[in-house]
Design a protein around this motif. Sequence first.
Motif, PDB file in Angstrom:
ATOM      1  N   ASN A  79       2.750  -2.530  -3.648  1.00  0.00           N
ATOM      2  CA  ASN A  79       3.075  -2.985  -2.237  1.00  0.00           C
ATOM      3  C   ASN A  79       4.646  -3.331  -2.368  1.00  0.00           C
ATOM      4  OD1 ASN A  79       0.463  -3.340  -0.814  1.00  0.00           O
ATOM      5  ND2 ASN A  79       0.298  -4.444  -2.850  1.00  0.00           N
ATOM      6  N   LYS A  80       5.552  -2.733  -3.160  1.00  0.00           N
ATOM      7  CA  LYS A  80       6.843  -2.840  -3.312  1.00  0.00           C
ATOM      8  C   LYS A  80       7.316  -2.483  -1.904  1.00  0.00           C
ATOM      9  CE  LYS A  80      10.753  -2.277  -6.151  1.00  0.00           C
ATOM     10  NZ  LYS A  80      11.700  -1.885  -4.973  1.00  0.00           N
ATOM     11  N   SER A  81       6.962  -1.365  -1.097  1.00  0.00           N
ATOM     12  CA  SER A  81       7.464  -1.084   0.140  1.00  0.00           C
ATOM     13  C   SER A  81       7.259  -2.325   1.063  1.00  0.00           C
ATOM     14  CB  SER A  81       6.648   0.316   0.732  1.00  0.00           C
ATOM     15  OG  SER A  81       5.476  -0.115   0.715  1.00  0.00           O
ATOM     16  N   VAL A  82       6.409  -2.917   0.855  1.00  0.00           N
ATOM     17  CA  VAL A  82       5.996  -4.178   2.028  1.00  0.00           C
ATOM     18  C   VAL A  82       7.239  -5.207   1.813  1.00  0.00           C
ATOM     19  CG1 VAL A  82       4.418  -5.730   2.623  1.00  0.00           C
ATOM     20  CG2 VAL A  82       3.768  -3.453   2.064  1.00  0.00           C
ATOM     21  N   THR A  83       7.378  -5.568   0.406  1.00  0.00           N
ATOM     22  CA  THR A  83       8.356  -6.517   0.341  1.00  0.00           C
ATOM     23  C   THR A  83       9.845  -5.897   0.706  1.00  0.00           C
ATOM     24  OG1 THR A  83       8.650  -6.019  -2.239  1.00  0.00           O
ATOM     25  CG2 THR A  83       6.990  -7.728  -1.394  1.00  0.00           C
ATOM     26  N   ASP A  84      10.014  -4.881   0.370  1.00  0.00           N
ATOM     27  CA  ASP A  84      11.406  -4.223   0.676  1.00  0.00           C
ATOM     28  C   ASP A  84      11.565  -4.070   2.366  1.00  0.00           C
ATOM     29  OD1 ASP A  84      11.969  -3.791  -1.816  1.00  0.00           O
ATOM     30  OD2 ASP A  84      11.365  -1.706  -1.895  1.00  0.00           O
ATOM     31  N   SER A  85      10.575  -3.787   3.070  1.00  0.00           N
ATOM     32  CA  SER A  85      10.490  -3.792   4.662  1.00  0.00           C
ATOM     33  C   SER A  85      10.943  -5.061   4.840  1.00  0.00           C
ATOM     34  CB  SER A  85       9.332  -3.216   5.253  1.00  0.00           C
ATOM     35  OG  SER A  85       9.079  -1.844   4.526  1.00  0.00           O
ATOM     36  N   PHE A  86      10.238  -6.272   4.379  1.00  0.00           N
ATOM     37  CA  PHE A  86      10.436  -7.519   4.743  1.00  0.00           C
ATOM     38  C   PHE A  86      11.720  -7.875   4.501  1.00  0.00           C
ATOM     39  CE2 PHE A  86      10.587 -12.090   3.939  1.00  0.00           C
ATOM     40  CZ  PHE A  86       9.935 -12.679   5.151  1.00  0.00           C
TER      41      PHE A  86
END
Length: 581
Positions: free
Chosen positions: A395-402
Amino acid sequence: MDMLIKKFRDTNKGKKRLCLITNAQSPIKDSSEGTKVDQVTAIAKQMAIEGMRIEIIIVRGKLSQDANKRIMDENDHLLNIFSKETEARLQYVENSTLLFGALKTRNISPVTIFRGDLEISSKLRIKVWVYKKTAEEKFPTLKKYSDKAPQNDVSATHEVKVDSDYRSFEDSKEVVPPDQRIKGYRYGPQIVPISSGEWDAVKFKPEKGVKLLGFTDSSNILRHHYMKDVFIFIAEPGNTEAALAVSAIARAMKEMNKVAILRCVWRQGQQNITIGVLTPNISNRADIFDSFYLNVLPFADDVREFQFPSFSNLPASWQPNEQQQEAIDNLVKMLDLAPDEKEEVLLPDCTPNPILERFYNFLDLKSKHPDAAVPPLDDTLKKITVPNDDLLLPNKSVTDSFRMAFELKETPNETSRRLFREKRSNFSKEEGKGEITAQPINVSESKSTIKVEKIGDITPVQDFEAMISRRDSPDWVVKAIKDMSNKIFDLVEDSHEGDAFPKAIECLVALRKGCILEQEPNKFNDFLQHLFNFCLENNLNSFYEYVASKGLTLISKTEAVDSEVTDDEARSLLVKSEYTV
């Protein structure tokens, strides 16, 4: 089994304990006499006779291709015989973290905290036993150790004893014996002596017992109001009538979605009373009776209401947009420890307290090597205390989007957070009334004014804000409100043809906001009404008109939940004032 029986015999029954850790994937050799089931059943019955307990932990991770499901099912069936025939605990774990918590080093035998009647009414009493269902695991009590004893003295206990002497104030050499001492309690500047007999006479001494206060819908009891440990109510063992009564009430409460409110005094002479909520616990096993769970509820003094402002009070440029809202939603979903309806990663029953585990590991190391340093954190404990890479990496994309959706800035201290609240409150006031503004606070001056101890004549608003924001003592809030009230009185009374009214209004606005933030709405409401009465008695009606033109009202329940004034009552104050004028 034979070794334990021969060593402990009929004594120390609690030490007759076995722990079996297995993956249960290998075949069991056929018995020469009877079947495998007969052999395991005979062993289990012998264990029950000898009072021996067994804990079976089956470690099942990702199964390999060589795993034989038929053999595993047969082994599971045989191991389940122990849980039916003897005192056994059977548990499945999937990884080393769960195994770490599943292996209990000690079992605490339950002890009743109450045996007596559950009083439903004056004509209905049920014999019950009450146990603690859960208890907080605390650090062991550490004692002072003395190294003054000789190193070669085997009999030395190294215990440190502390003796206290009470000496006379007039003569420091005279020791006061215990029969000449008496407790004293401060009452203002005086110390009032109260003897032990007088203290016992005024103590509250409730009678031992558990009484029903009433029933209510389960939706009326909020989960976050549960306090302390959980208790379990069971019918008196061997009492069939009590078991039927408990089961009947529990099932009726479950069917009607009700809970009971109890008043509990566990022992005679207990000074405090427990108010709790009784929740039915319906059993799905024929050999286990229905019971109740009791959770302690808070008294009014235990409840703290924290009112958090809504984003709707912020300007449109500060409110989150759709992209930011979506980023927050995805981040919250990512933090789920049981994604996609899988088994929870950190099961509460199998997850040990990492602090206690690390303490005991280090204690064991120090017992063997006194000079050993604190070792690094164990890999198994890291999986509990450090975010799990198996959940984060996919879920690295989720943290990057945040990170991209929000610009994060460091808040230097508490003063800046208070200034943010003041700016938000100022915006809300300006948007609603347009004319009421308080003198702004200079951030550069906040550190120098944070230790203000009185409200001056030059910058009363800044002094009030600095004083009310102090957290070194709760008395500063009370003092700040009182001093600001006196300052407003002085400004109104000493005003010449209304020249001090603008400054008085600024102070009044600051006082109003401060009372809302510190949850003291009634103090402001009482003061404002008293101020209006003062103006009426001293022919200062022009101040009414000035306050009415600014739209300043009492603090209503909408703004502060602790307020005793409704919205209509808050608005009617100005109407009454204009009518009086």
